[in-house]
Design an enzyme around this catalytic site. Structure first.
Site, short mmCIF file in Angstrom:
data_model
loop_
_atom_site.label_atom_id
_atom_site.label_comp_id
_atom_site.label_asym_id
_atom_site.label_seq_id
_atom_site.Cartn_x
_atom_site.Cartn_y
_atom_site.Cartn_z
N GLY A 239 0.76 -1.24 0.00
CA GLY A 239 0.00 0.00 0.00
C GLY A 239 0.79 1.29 0.00
N GLU A 273 4.27 -6.36 1.72
CA GLU A 273 3.83 -6.76 0.38
C GLU A 273 3.71 -5.57 -0.56
OE1 GLU A 273 0.01 -8.53 1.05
OE2 GLU A 273 0.83 -10.27 2.09
N GLY A 275 3.73 -3.38 -3.83
CA GLY A 275 3.70 -3.57 -5.27
C GLY A 275 4.09 -2.26 -5.92
N ARG A 276 3.16 -1.28 -5.84
CA ARG A 276 3.34 0.01 -6.49
C ARG A 276 4.67 0.67 -6.11
NH1 ARG A 276 -1.27 2.95 -7.80
NH2 ARG A 276 -2.31 1.80 -6.15
N ARG A 312 -5.87 3.03 -15.76
CA ARG A 312 -5.98 3.74 -14.48
C ARG A 312 -6.72 5.08 -14.57
NH1 ARG A 312 -2.51 5.22 -11.44
NH2 ARG A 312 -3.40 4.38 -9.53
N CYS A 342 -13.41 3.24 -28.79
CA CYS A 342 -14.77 3.78 -28.91
C CYS A 342 -15.46 3.88 -27.56
CB CYS A 342 -15.57 2.92 -29.85
SG CYS A 342 -14.87 2.98 -31.48
N GLU A 343 -14.93 4.69 -26.69
CA GLU A 343 -15.50 4.90 -25.36
C GLU A 343 -15.13 6.32 -24.93
OE1 GLU A 343 -16.68 2.59 -22.81
OE2 GLU A 343 -16.30 0.68 -23.81
N1 LLP Z 1 -1.17 -7.11 -0.72
C1 LLP Z 1 -2.47 -7.29 -0.98
C2 LLP Z 1 -3.21 -8.31 -0.23
C3 LLP Z 1 -3.13 -6.50 -1.96
O1 LLP Z 1 -4.42 -6.66 -2.20
C4 LLP Z 1 -2.38 -5.52 -2.67
C5 LLP Z 1 -3.00 -4.70 -3.71
C6 LLP Z 1 -1.00 -5.40 -2.38
C7 LLP Z 1 -0.43 -6.19 -1.38
C8 LLP Z 1 -0.12 -4.40 -3.09
O2 LLP Z 1 -0.54 -3.10 -2.89
P1 LLP Z 1 0.40 -1.89 -3.36
O3 LLP Z 1 1.64 -1.92 -2.53
O4 LLP Z 1 0.69 -2.06 -4.80
O5 LLP Z 1 -0.43 -0.69 -3.09
N2 LLP Z 1 -5.13 -1.41 -9.54
C9 LLP Z 1 -5.07 -0.43 -8.50
C10 LLP Z 1 -4.42 -0.96 -7.25
C11 LLP Z 1 -5.08 -2.22 -6.71
C12 LLP Z 1 -4.37 -2.78 -5.51
C13 LLP Z 1 -4.89 -4.13 -5.14
N3 LLP Z 1 -4.21 -4.79 -4.05
C14 LLP Z 1 -4.37 0.82 -9.04
O6 LLP Z 1 -4.03 0.85 -10.22
O7 LLP Z 1 -4.20 1.79 -8.31
#
Ligand code: LLP
Length: 413
Positions: A239, A273, A275-276, A312, A342-343
């Site tokens: 997150g 965890e 990601g981003r 996004r 087309c949206e």
């Molecule tokens: N762990 C769990 C259980 C999650 O559901 C997620 C993201 C993460 C870790 C990683 O979160 P991060 O560090 O990336 O914030 N598609 C959306 C974001 C969806 C996130 C879903 N879960 C966007 O483009 O902003």
């Protein structure tokens, strides 16, 4: 902090001019900076050095094999949400024993596959799911390690589609229900509780929600230990936010300082965890201007990338900075940057002040390394973009552009 920068008029990714990549590989094109991704991993890992921890990269953010391999070599674990993601992790040389499996809807086949690969644990989101994992583990004559994902009911102050830690969301269980499921698990023979997990949302730009949630989690873990649950790991999810526009997210050091004290109190290995944070600013989407269309009311910059390539903005009204790959002299313009789909939702920016642009120019959508290519589709029968990995002065195709035949291959008319 990323390695996309202007040198004179040209945008570079590490040592490579981005306009050269666009000319060589075509557009739309995802360009990744390997060293930006590695830097982020290293910065977070070092900031957490005082805590017994493992960083499990959230594969959903960017699952390209080259990206996964980069993190696998750096020693990362992985947060997965499908058996397909586990398959990718293994294909990229990642260690399945460092994979944690989240998600509210795991199927029996997925559970069996993950058990066969000896993943670290399942993050369980309901009593019915735990019963299913127990049954599959019994059939396979094994024991499944698990945690309950708790929902601490903390508002992460992020977009409503990406907040996950309040009771409005489908994710996790409230503490009271989670406690009952841990207790019920004690009577199941093929599951073993070793961890507690939470994930409160995505693109979180202050430490406060984490501090609040970790505080609540600490009390819960103490209660579980009193019941005899052997909590060896505490997983606080992902997150961490990044800069898209003018956000001021905490640095890894500020983040670690804010939560380290409390995390140490768990006396457990802490899993993160992200990601981003690891990949977001390490990628851009390069697209080429096809036309500049002027009406009596507006100007539209029509590009060759669309919402199928980067959804996004359409889905979350997300802001991505837009820069030309080569700056040109002249007057800027205010325009909507739109794709060919087309949206009406097919836009990258609305009423955006842009620098001087002409048809044929390549432009870059910044901070597109997370939830970019992975959320792309073939809508309007558009082959998905190629992905390029840059490493210093080297660059290579890490996913070739799809062809029309690729798109038709699974179909029978
Ligand atoms: N762990 C769990 C259980 C999650 O559901 C997620 C993201 C993460 C870790 C990683 O979160 P991060 O560090 O990336 O914030 N598609 C959306 C974001 C969806 C996130 C879903 N879960 C966007 O483009 O902003």
């Amino acid at each position: 902090m990323h390695r996309f920068e202007f040198r004179k008029r040209r945008l570079y990714c590490e040592e490579v001019p981005v306009d050269t990549l666009a000319a060589t590989y075509g557009t739309p094109l995802y360009v990744y900076s390997r060293n930006t991704m590695l830097d982020h991993f290293t910065r977070l890992d070092s900031a957490l050095a005082g805590i017994d921890h493992t960083i499990c990269f959230a594969v959903k953010a960017n699952s390209n094999l080259a990206v996964l391999r980069t993190f696998a070599r750096a020693g990362a674990g992985f947060d997965i949400v499908s058996a397909g993601e586990l398959y990718r992790v293994i294909a990229a040389g990642g260690d399945p024993r460092k994979a944690v499996f989240a998600g509210v809807g795991k199927t029996e086949d997925e559970i069996a596959f993950a058990l066969g690969k000896r993943i670290l644990f399942f993050s369980v989101e309901s009593d019915v799911e735990l019963a299913r994992i127990n049954a599959v583990a019994r059939r396979l004559k094994t024991t499944a390690r698990f945690c309950i994902r708790v929902n601490p009911n903390v508002d992460a102050h992020t977009h409503k589609y990406i907040t996950t830690g309040t009771h409005e969301n489908k994710f996790g269980l409230d503490f009271a229900t989670a406690g009952k499921v841990y207790a019920a698990a004690g009577r199941m023979k093929n599951v073993r509780a070793v961890v507690v997990q939470m994930h409160i949302g995505s693109q979180i730009t202050t430490t406060r929600p984490y501090q609040m949630a970790v505080g609540k989690l600490l009390a819960f873990v103490a209660g579980l230990r009193a019941l005899g649950v052997d909590v060896q790991y505490v997983d606080i999810g992902g997150g961490m936010g990044i800069v898209y526009r003018d956000e001021t997210p905490p640095t890894p050091v500020a983040f670690a300082n804010a939560v380290a004290g409390r995390l140490k109190e768990f006396g457990a290995t802490i899993l993160f965890e992200p990601g981003r944070f690891l990949v977001g600013s390490g990628g851009i989407l390069v697209t080429r201007v096809q036309y500049i269309k002027k009406t009596a009311h507006k100007t539209f910059v029509i590009v060759d990338g669309g919402m199928n390539d980067l959804i996004r903005p359409a889905l979350y009204e997300a802001y991505h900075e837009i820069v030309p790959c080569v700056r040109r002299a002249g007057k800027g313009l205010v325009a909507d940057v739109v794709g060919p789909i087309c949206e009406s939702g097919d836009f990258f920016a609305k009423d955006r002040a842009l620098p001087a642009l002409k048809a044929g120019d390549a432009i870059a959508l910044m901070s597109a390394g997370a939830y970019g290519f992975v959320m792309s589709s073939n809508y309007n029968t558009r082959p998905r973009a190629a992905e390029i990995m840059v490493d210093g002065a080297k660059h290579r195709v890490v996913r070739r552009r799809e062809t029309w035949d690729d798109l038709l291959a699974p179909e029978r008319g």
